[in-house]
Enzyme design. Sequence first.
Site, PDB file in Angstrom:
ATOM      1  N   LYS A 168     -17.566 -14.078  13.915  1.00 38.89           N
ATOM      2  CA  LYS A 168     -17.821 -13.232  12.745  1.00 38.89           C
ATOM      3  C   LYS A 168     -19.295 -13.214  12.378  1.00 38.89           C
ATOM      4  O   LYS A 168     -19.823 -12.183  11.969  1.00 38.89           O
ATOM      5  CB  LYS A 168     -16.949 -13.664  11.566  1.00 38.89           C
ATOM      6  CG  LYS A 168     -15.495 -13.329  11.819  1.00 38.89           C
ATOM      7  CD  LYS A 168     -14.652 -13.251  10.588  1.00 38.89           C
ATOM      8  CE  LYS A 168     -13.265 -12.729  10.966  1.00 38.89           C
ATOM      9  NZ  LYS A 168     -12.304 -12.792   9.901  1.00 38.89           N
TER      10      LYS A 168
ATOM     11  N   LYS B 121     -10.410  -9.140  19.251  1.00 39.10           N
ATOM     12  CA  LYS B 121      -9.014  -9.217  18.806  1.00 39.10           C
ATOM     13  C   LYS B 121      -8.688  -8.064  17.855  1.00 39.10           C
ATOM     14  O   LYS B 121      -9.589  -7.477  17.249  1.00 39.10           O
ATOM     15  CB  LYS B 121      -8.744 -10.560  18.129  1.00 39.10           C
ATOM     16  CG  LYS B 121      -9.327 -10.727  16.761  1.00 39.10           C
ATOM     17  CD  LYS B 121      -8.675 -11.925  16.078  1.00 39.10           C
ATOM     18  CE  LYS B 121      -9.093 -11.975  14.623  1.00 39.10           C
ATOM     19  NZ  LYS B 121      -8.149 -12.612  13.762  1.00 39.10           N
TER      20      LYS B 121
ATOM     21  N   LYS C 230      -7.821  -6.639  10.938  1.00 38.28           N
ATOM     22  CA  LYS C 230      -7.664  -5.756   9.769  1.00 38.28           C
ATOM     23  C   LYS C 230      -8.975  -5.111   9.379  1.00 38.28           C
ATOM     24  O   LYS C 230      -9.030  -3.968   8.960  1.00 38.28           O
ATOM     25  CB  LYS C 230      -7.197  -6.577   8.555  1.00 38.28           C
ATOM     26  CG  LYS C 230      -5.771  -6.955   8.545  1.00 38.28           C
ATOM     27  CD  LYS C 230      -5.477  -7.645   7.222  1.00 38.28           C
ATOM     28  CE  LYS C 230      -4.993  -9.048   7.441  1.00 38.28           C
ATOM     29  NZ  LYS C 230      -5.996 -10.089   7.312  1.00 38.28           N
TER      30      LYS C 230
END
Length: 346
Positions: free
Chosen positions: A113, A195, A198
């Site tokens: 991230k 991956k 959301k």
Amino acid sequence: MVLTVGRRLHILNEYSSRCLKQVRRSHATETFKWSHRVFSGIQPTGSMHLGNYFGAVQKWVEMQNAGESVIYSIADLHSITLPQIPEHTQLCWTLGCLTTMARLAHIPTYKEKSATVKEVPLGLYVYPVLQAADILLYRATHVPVGEDQTHNLELVQHLAKIFNNRYGHTFPIPKAVVADSSISRLKSLRDPSKKMSKSEQDPKSRIEITDTPDDILEKCKKALTDFTSEITFDPEKRPGVANLITIHSLFTGLDPAEICEQNIGLDTGRYKLVVAEVIQEKLEPLRQQVQQYMSEPQYIEEVLNRGADKASVIAQQTWLDVKTKVGLQINEGSYRCLQVSEKRVM
Ligand code: AQP
């Protein structure tokens, strides 16, 4: 009685060394048997997708239906909404003092991230510690999560051990309950090296639980595959096609090899339509159920409030125990300890 700073320190030192002795004694004599408790959560960062569902939520429902003691949460602090749950942030701070920056920097979810932003927010860095606080606050013994969370769970286990060694047995060492390893994690439909997520900007990268049949068809058609036309399962060399086969397999229970066999002769374009049909059919009852719940906001609020009330009793008990052990809570016992020390000082 007014205490000078020096005397206060002396008394506190006395107090700490007494506590330490008690802790050492308790280590030697106590054996703990924690009652089985399941804890997990999901961030309210977007609409739930197939990765969340197969990676974690399906298992949550299974464990709940099997009559296990479960606590499932909406991890709102993680997505920076309302910081109204003080025990989570307080325990997060306490645990943060027990780990190192080097350890947090090595966690893969942080690396992934942080690589996507120029300025890394502190919250992203501390995130796994808050996760540890969430889990340990409920003294969970089992944590059903997706495969991407296994390193985060190792940090939770590490922090529980450090805390127990330093302050006496307080937390069970929670075990990760990871969905079947063959599932691993579902990949983005637009970029199978990432991956399914959301918060990925392109909504075509994921199939959401509430997607309509038309959305599903559109997203499957646009799924990134490759220039080989036949259907083979090779996650390394053909991650896009393998991702579609995995989704197909999760919904039908068929082995990837069986799926390839069944679809011999189809090119990837035609196979995408087959997968779309499977998803449309299997997701429809779930989508309708979600719609039904969404039309009853009062009921949802009631369930959430009932759950929060139950969870907060456990959270408060654990935090009181932690505070007392760390020395942040002056309870009756420690007050007596202070009085004894005070007499000795005088
Ligand atoms: N692609 C995935 N495959 C398998 N499992 C997954 N999970 C998430 N994505 C996949 C599992 O879903 C649970 C809830 O996830 P979360 O909301 O706590 O956070 P996340 O892992 O960061 O999920 P997202 O969808 O990628 O959210 P954003 O975009 O907000 O970061 C977890 O148990 C997770 O393992």
